[in-house]
Design a protein around this motif. Structure first.
Motif, PDB file in Angstrom:
ATOM      1  N   GLU A  29       0.831  -1.197   0.000  1.00  0.00           N
ATOM      2  CA  GLU A  29       0.000   0.000   0.000  1.00  0.00           C
ATOM      3  C   GLU A  29       0.872   1.256   0.000  1.00  0.00           C
ATOM      4  O   GLU A  29       0.618   2.197  -0.751  1.00  0.00           O
ATOM      5  N   LEU A  33       0.779   4.143  -2.971  1.00  0.00           N
ATOM      6  CA  LEU A  33       0.343   5.518  -2.687  1.00  0.00           C
ATOM      7  C   LEU A  33       1.474   6.528  -2.862  1.00  0.00           C
ATOM      8  O   LEU A  33       1.264   7.611  -3.414  1.00  0.00           O
ATOM      9  N   GLN A  37       1.498   9.528  -5.758  1.00  0.00           N
ATOM     10  CA  GLN A  37       1.634  10.956  -5.438  1.00  0.00           C
ATOM     11  C   GLN A  37       2.778  11.580  -6.229  1.00  0.00           C
ATOM     12  O   GLN A  37       2.654  12.684  -6.762  1.00  0.00           O
ATOM     13  N   TRP A  71      -6.098  -0.346  -2.665  1.00  0.00           N
ATOM     14  CA  TRP A  71      -4.984   0.605  -2.782  1.00  0.00           C
ATOM     15  C   TRP A  71      -5.139   1.416  -4.060  1.00  0.00           C
ATOM     16  O   TRP A  71      -4.919   2.629  -4.073  1.00  0.00           O
ATOM     17  N   GLN A  74      -7.870   3.921  -3.663  1.00  0.00           N
ATOM     18  CA  GLN A  74      -7.393   5.028  -2.834  1.00  0.00           C
ATOM     19  C   GLN A  74      -6.549   6.001  -3.660  1.00  0.00           C
ATOM     20  O   GLN A  74      -6.650   7.219  -3.481  1.00  0.00           O
ATOM     21  N   VAL A  75      -5.731   5.497  -4.552  1.00  0.00           N
ATOM     22  CA  VAL A  75      -4.958   6.355  -5.460  1.00  0.00           C
ATOM     23  C   VAL A  75      -5.914   7.256  -6.235  1.00  0.00           C
ATOM     24  O   VAL A  75      -5.702   8.467  -6.345  1.00  0.00           O
ATOM     25  N   GLU A  78      -7.401   9.934  -3.874  1.00  0.00           N
ATOM     26  CA  GLU A  78      -6.453  10.917  -3.355  1.00  0.00           C
ATOM     27  C   GLU A  78      -5.805  11.779  -4.433  1.00  0.00           C
ATOM     28  O   GLU A  78      -5.437  12.913  -4.170  1.00  0.00           O
TER      29      GLU A  78
END
Length: 135
Positions: A29, A33, A37, A71, A74-75, A78
């Motif tokens: 994870e 992430l 980013q 995961w 979530q990417v 975010e």
């Protein structure tokens, strides 16, 4: 059989090509992430990572499978980037749809197998998920 192709309206900043980047495999994870980013800051439009990793040599890391799909989601939440991963079975398609994966790709080995491609096409029937074919 007539093939109907639709134009993909993929997001772009109109200054650079549509960029797809990410690690070969989603190993953790944190890795997913952090990498996402960093790629977002560089102008990447689509984060890709292999969730299932078919290997030629038995005993190698074959990915985390469904465990890694949150995961990827979530990417997306975010960073706002699209997310994509390889699918090789109808079960992969079903799971990726469940976790709102934006783009699927069919790997070179899978694309060489007409039975696998037919099974994937059947699983995708009625959806509008873009599919990239690697070959």
């Amino acid at each position: 059989m007539e093939l109907e192709l639709k134009k993909l309206n993929l997001p772009s900043d109109n200054e650079r090509p549509f960029v797809i980047a990410g690690p070969c495999s989603a190993e953790s994870e944190e890795q997913v992430l952090t990498t996402a980013q960093q790629l977002k800051e560089l102008g990447c439009h689509n984060f890709r990572a292999g969730v299932w990793k078919p290997r030629t040599k038995p005993g190698g890391f074959e990915g985390h499978g469904e465990k890694a799909l949150p995961w990827m989601r979530q990417v997306k939440m975010e960073t706002g980037m699209l997310v994509s991963t390889e699918v090789a079975t109808p079960e992969h398609v079903e799971l990726c749809m469940k976790y709102d994966i934006d783009i699927f790709w069919i790997g070179a080995r899978t694309s060489a197998n007409p039975f696998a491609v037919k099974a994937l096409a059947d699983a995708l029937k009625g959806s509008d998920v873009p599919v990239f074919v690697k070959n």
